[in-house]
Structure formats: C-alpha cells, structure tokens
Design a protein around this motif. Structure first.
Motif, short mmCIF file in Angstrom:
data_model
loop_
_atom_site.label_atom_id
_atom_site.label_comp_id
_atom_site.label_asym_id
_atom_site.label_seq_id
_atom_site.Cartn_x
_atom_site.Cartn_y
_atom_site.Cartn_z
N ASN A 56 -0.48 21.11 -4.73
CA ASN A 56 -1.18 19.95 -4.53
C ASN A 56 -2.48 19.74 -4.54
OD1 ASN A 56 -1.24 17.07 -4.52
ND2 ASN A 56 0.50 16.73 -2.99
N ASN B 65 -7.91 5.03 -1.90
CA ASN B 65 -9.01 4.53 -0.88
C ASN B 65 -9.42 5.79 -0.14
OD1 ASN B 65 -9.29 1.45 -1.28
ND2 ASN B 65 -7.13 1.52 -0.67
N SER C 162 3.60 14.02 -3.52
CA SER C 162 3.80 14.94 -1.91
C SER C 162 4.50 15.92 -2.05
CB SER C 162 4.36 13.86 -1.01
OG SER C 162 5.55 13.35 -1.46
N THR D 240 -3.48 -2.47 -10.37
CA THR D 240 -4.30 -1.71 -9.85
C THR D 240 -4.66 -0.45 -10.93
OG1 THR D 240 -3.47 -2.19 -7.87
CG2 THR D 240 -4.85 0.06 -7.92
N ASP E 25 0.78 -1.06 0.03
CA ASP E 25 -0.07 -0.01 0.06
C ASP E 25 0.98 1.19 0.01
OD1 ASP E 25 -3.00 0.73 0.25
OD2 ASP E 25 -2.13 1.94 1.90
N PHE F 190 1.27 10.18 -7.69
CA PHE F 190 2.05 9.63 -8.73
C PHE F 190 2.90 8.55 -8.20
CE2 PHE F 190 4.95 9.85 -12.72
CZ PHE F 190 3.86 10.09 -13.56
N GLY F 191 2.29 7.42 -7.69
CA GLY F 191 3.09 6.39 -7.01
C GLY F 191 2.74 5.18 -8.09
N ASN F 192 2.31 3.80 -7.22
CA ASN F 192 2.22 2.64 -8.11
C ASN F 192 0.84 3.03 -8.70
OD1 ASN F 192 0.24 0.06 -7.95
ND2 ASN F 192 2.44 -0.41 -8.28
N ALA F 193 -0.20 3.33 -7.91
CA ALA F 193 -1.65 3.65 -8.48
C ALA F 193 -1.76 4.60 -9.78
CB ALA F 193 -2.74 3.71 -7.37
N ARG G 105 1.36 -7.95 -11.87
CA ARG G 105 0.97 -7.54 -10.49
C ARG G 105 1.13 -5.98 -10.31
NH1 ARG G 105 -1.29 -4.72 -7.38
NH2 ARG G 105 -1.62 -5.10 -5.14
N ALA H 29 -3.89 9.08 -4.23
CA ALA H 29 -2.80 9.34 -2.94
C ALA H 29 -3.47 8.61 -1.47
CB ALA H 29 -2.33 10.68 -2.85
N TYR I 288 3.70 3.88 0.28
CA TYR I 288 5.01 3.73 0.79
C TYR I 288 5.68 2.53 1.14
CZ TYR I 288 4.71 8.77 0.48
OH TYR I 288 4.56 10.16 0.08
P1 NAD Z 1 2.44 4.83 -3.34
O1 NAD Z 1 3.38 4.75 -2.20
O2 NAD Z 1 3.11 4.10 -4.57
O3 NAD Z 1 2.26 6.12 -4.09
C1 NAD Z 1 1.71 7.22 -3.16
C2 NAD Z 1 1.74 8.53 -3.95
O4 NAD Z 1 1.07 9.57 -3.29
C3 NAD Z 1 2.98 9.10 -4.03
O5 NAD Z 1 3.24 9.60 -5.40
C4 NAD Z 1 3.15 10.22 -3.15
O6 NAD Z 1 4.05 11.07 -3.40
C5 NAD Z 1 1.80 10.58 -3.37
N1 NAD Z 1 1.25 11.27 -1.89
C6 NAD Z 1 1.68 11.06 -0.70
N2 NAD Z 1 0.73 11.97 0.09
C7 NAD Z 1 0.48 12.91 -0.83
C8 NAD Z 1 -0.26 14.15 -0.47
N3 NAD Z 1 -0.47 14.58 0.70
N4 NAD Z 1 -0.86 14.66 -1.77
C9 NAD Z 1 -0.51 14.35 -2.83
N5 NAD Z 1 0.09 13.18 -3.30
C10 NAD Z 1 0.60 12.61 -2.03
O7 NAD Z 1 0.89 4.32 -2.96
P2 NAD Z 1 0.07 3.48 -3.87
O8 NAD Z 1 0.19 2.03 -3.71
O9 NAD Z 1 -0.09 4.19 -5.30
O10 NAD Z 1 -1.35 4.12 -3.21
C11 NAD Z 1 -2.26 4.94 -3.46
C12 NAD Z 1 -3.58 4.99 -3.09
O11 NAD Z 1 -4.01 3.89 -3.98
C13 NAD Z 1 -3.74 4.57 -1.66
O12 NAD Z 1 -4.80 5.20 -1.11
C14 NAD Z 1 -3.81 3.15 -1.78
O13 NAD Z 1 -4.60 2.47 -0.61
C15 NAD Z 1 -4.66 3.09 -3.01
N6 NAD Z 1 -4.47 1.61 -3.54
C16 NAD Z 1 -3.51 1.02 -4.01
C17 NAD Z 1 -3.17 -0.02 -4.56
C18 NAD Z 1 -2.13 -0.88 -4.95
O14 NAD Z 1 -2.02 -1.91 -5.74
N7 NAD Z 1 -1.04 -0.12 -4.78
C19 NAD Z 1 -4.38 -0.85 -4.81
C20 NAD Z 1 -5.71 -0.29 -4.37
C21 NAD Z 1 -5.64 0.91 -3.76
#
Ligand code: NAD
Length: 355
Positions: A278, A316, A242, A189, A145, A218-221, A185, A293, A147
């Motif tokens: 942001n 989420n 962030s 998402t 999830d 701009f992370g995984n999702a 995988r 995010a 980070y």
């Molecule tokens: P990640 O750690 O890969 O990326 C998080 C991103 O959000 C980063 O780019 C970070 O810089 C940014 N971020 C953090 N705080 C921020 C803020 N205050 N404002 C703007 N951007 C901010 O996480 P992820 O896996 O991409 O998860 C992101 C969301 O997607 C979460 O809500 C997570 O629960 C949900 N999600 C992820 C998956 C998955 O497979 N990775 C699946 C379902 C849901």
C-alpha cells in the motif's frame, strides 16, 4: 512514521489563513474551537450473546453558514481529535463552495469488517439514538464516510424518525434511492474530484488524456474517481485498498478491477497486474497521485520520496502540514481536499438539499 495530530494540523491551517486574511481574534478563536462535541457510549448485544459497549462522537464545529454537515466514520482508529479535524475541514469545505451549510463530523470506534449485518444495524441504531437529540434536518445533517454505506444511512434515518416521532429522511444524506436518497449522490465525490482535476489541467494548458494516475483507496471516493478518470482517457497504473496495491504501468482495466473487487472484496491478485504494498503506491512514478483513503499518509518522512508532481486530495487530510511544506519546497502541486472532494456536499445544493 510519526502520526501528526490531525486536529493540530487543522488548527494550523486556520491560523495560517487567519494571518493572511487578518481575521478578528474572535473569528480566529471561534474557528479554532468547536461549537459542540459529544461523546456517547451505548451497549449492543452481539450475535454470540455477549454485550459490547461502543463509543462514538459527533463534533459540531461551526454553523455560522447553516446546519452542521459532515459524515459518520466507522473505524477502529476513530478518536476525538480526528473527528474534530474532520469537522473543522467540513466547515472550510462548505465555505470554500459558499454553501448554506456548516461543518460537523462523527465516528464510532469499531471494526465493521468483523461485524455481521445484524450487529452493524444494532450498533448504528444505538449510535443514532444517542445523537438524535443534537441532529436534525435543519440542525445537523450527517452523511457517509469511511466504512459507512447508503444502507447504514437508511438505518440512521429510520431510527432518528422513530426518536423524533415523524418520518425525517432529510436528517441524513447518502441514503439509497429506496430510502429517499438522490440519484447521482454515490458518484458525486469522485465526479467532483475529476471535474476539479480537469479544470486544473485546463488552466495550465493541459488535459487528462494519457495522464498516468495512482490511486490509494478504492472505496466510494477512490473507485468512482478511478472509473470516471479511466473513461475520460487517463491511464490508471495503480490502485490500492486496505489489503494492498496492484500495479500495471501499461494501465489497468478499471471496469475489470471493480468487478474483481466486487467478487473477491479486495483489489489484490487482479489478473494482469502485480501485487505491491500500500505504501509503495504513494512513491510511484506517475503524473497524478490521488490519496483517497485516510489522513496523514504523506508526512515529513515520506514527502521527499513522492515522485508525482501533482496530488489530488480525494481523502480528507491525506497530506500533513509538514508533508505539505516539504512538497511545496520541491514544487509539487497539491489540490486540497476542501475543494477536491467537495463534490458530494456541493451536489446536495444542486439538488436543493433534497436528501
Ligand atoms: P470507503 O469506506 O468507501 O473507502 C475507503 C477505502 O480506503 C477502501 O477501499 C479501503 O480499503 C481503503 N483503505 C482503508 N484503509 C486503508 C489504508 N490504510 N491504506 C489504503 N487504503 C485503505 O470510504 P470513502 O467514502 O471512499 O472515503 C475515503 C476518503 O474520502 C476519506 O478520507 C473520506 O473522509 C473522504 N471523503 C469521502 C466522501 C464521500 O462522499 N464518500 C466525501 C468527501 C471526502
């Protein structure tokens, strides 16, 4: 802006649905509560020789449909109510998709950005040892999830295997291929989000071509959704992480933005775009807004300023209950998280819950 309690929001959703479906009281009550919650603390020796005690949680919301399933988050704002909400949403998500899985979630209060790889490895293993008695391939299967990465999933699988006395890669999903993870995988998402968006647009007689999209996170999702939508003909006009946002109304070259982020570790200062805050990204004029995010970024206070007519919840809980009501009033369509970001967990079943 007031930060609504995400667990209260999740319970409100359960109550609304229970009313509509006329659920028996005991079913409602079960869903409003969690099966099991554990809070753990564990010491970690940091690189400078000091010892820090970390706190983490694993909440197992419901396993009526199968093993608990849900990610582990590393963030300084992690708290029990947030983890409870995320676990509850996982139960709804696996049920929406009719998967043989329940819902769970975990988190550790930490700032992974300020920790070395060695410290992260030690902290992860400390957390894994504490939760090892309550997780397992047929009991509770965590995943990445915010980070947390494929490498961190590998450390958890390794530590759990030590604790259980046998190699158990199936205790966790989202590992790297070399640790026994599944091809595709990482993208699942974001790809699932794209499929859901395309399906919705088709239903209303429209398509993605030329649609302007703003993406927060701009992370995984977020980054993978951005790339796939860009490659499918959408115009991504803003993205953020962030550290801030970048905007170009003519469209960003997302492949170049990804390279820029890999090099500089932020999207900001991307040549050919202007920097912005942001928060501003949420209020941009665009066809589709994609919060990807954290939760509670669209709440009562800013809902009236949202200009997009369509929101795809890749994060989420990014829209609070009050935010949702305000958006509904002005006719904004919200594609909910429990469907929009379910590609990762759906993908497991397509792979026979391999890993
Ligand atoms: P990640 O750690 O890969 O990326 C998080 C991103 O959000 C980063 O780019 C970070 O810089 C940014 N971020 C953090 N705080 C921020 C803020 N205050 N404002 C703007 N951007 C901010 O996480 P992820 O896996 O991409 O998860 C992101 C969301 O997607 C979460 O809500 C997570 O629960 C949900 N999600 C992820 C998956 C998955 O497979 N990775 C699946 C379902 C849901």
């Amino acid at each position: 802006m007031t930060q609504p309690n995400p667990h209260e929001a999740a319970k409100e959703t359960i109550n609304q649905v229970a009313d509509i479906l006329k659920l028996d009281d005991w079913v409602r009550e079960s869903l409003l509560n969690t099966h099991r919650e554990i809070k753990v603390s564990f010491p970690v020796e940091m690189d400078d020789g000091t010892v820090k005690v970390f706190t983490g949680y694993r909440v197992q919301h419901n396993h009526m449909m199968g093993p608990f399933k849900g990610g582990i988050r590393y963030h300084w704002d992690v708290n029990l109510d947030e983890v409870r909400a995320l676990a509850t949403w996982m139960t709804i998500k696996t049920s929406v998709l009719d998967l043989p899985l329940g819902g769970g979630k975990g988190g550790v209060i930490c700032n992974p950005k300020e920790m070395s790889k060695k410290e992260l490895d030690k902290m992860t293993r400390g957390f894994a040892r504490r939760i090892a008695p309550v997780i397992g391939p047929l009991v509770d299967i965590p995943a990445p999830d915010v980070y947390t990465t494929a490498e961190i999933m590998g450390w958890i699988a390794d530590e759990y295997s030590r604790c259980s006395g046998k190699k158990s890669p199936g205790v966790i999903t989202g590992k790297s291929i070399k640790d026994g993870g599944s091809e595709g995988r990482v993208e699942a998402t974001g790809r699932g989000g794209l499929f859901v968006l395309q399906k919705y647009l088709k239903e209303i007689g429209d398509n993605l071509k030329g649609k302007t999209i703003a993406i927060q996170g701009f992370g995984n999702a977020g980054s993978i959704f951005a790339r796939l939508a860009f490659e499918s003909g959408a115009k991504i006009i803003a993205v953020s992480d962030s550290s801030g946002a970048i905007i170009n109304e003519q469209g960003l070259d997302i492949l170049a933005v990804i390279k820029h982020k890999e090099k500089t570790r932020k999207v900001g200062d991307f040549p050919g775009a202007r920097n912005s805050s942001n928060e501003s990204i949420l209020e941009m004029k665009c066809d589709v807004l994609v919060p990807a995010a954290l939760e509670n970024v669209i709440v009562r206070e800013n809902a009236s300023k949202i200009k997009a007519k369509l929101i795809l919840e890749l994060a989420n809980g990014p829209v609070s209950s009050a935010g949702q009501k305000a958006l509904e009033k002005k006719g904004t369509v919200v594609i909910p998280d429990v469907l929009a970001n379910a590609g990762g967990v759906q993908y497991l079943i397509m792979n026979g819950i391999k890993t």
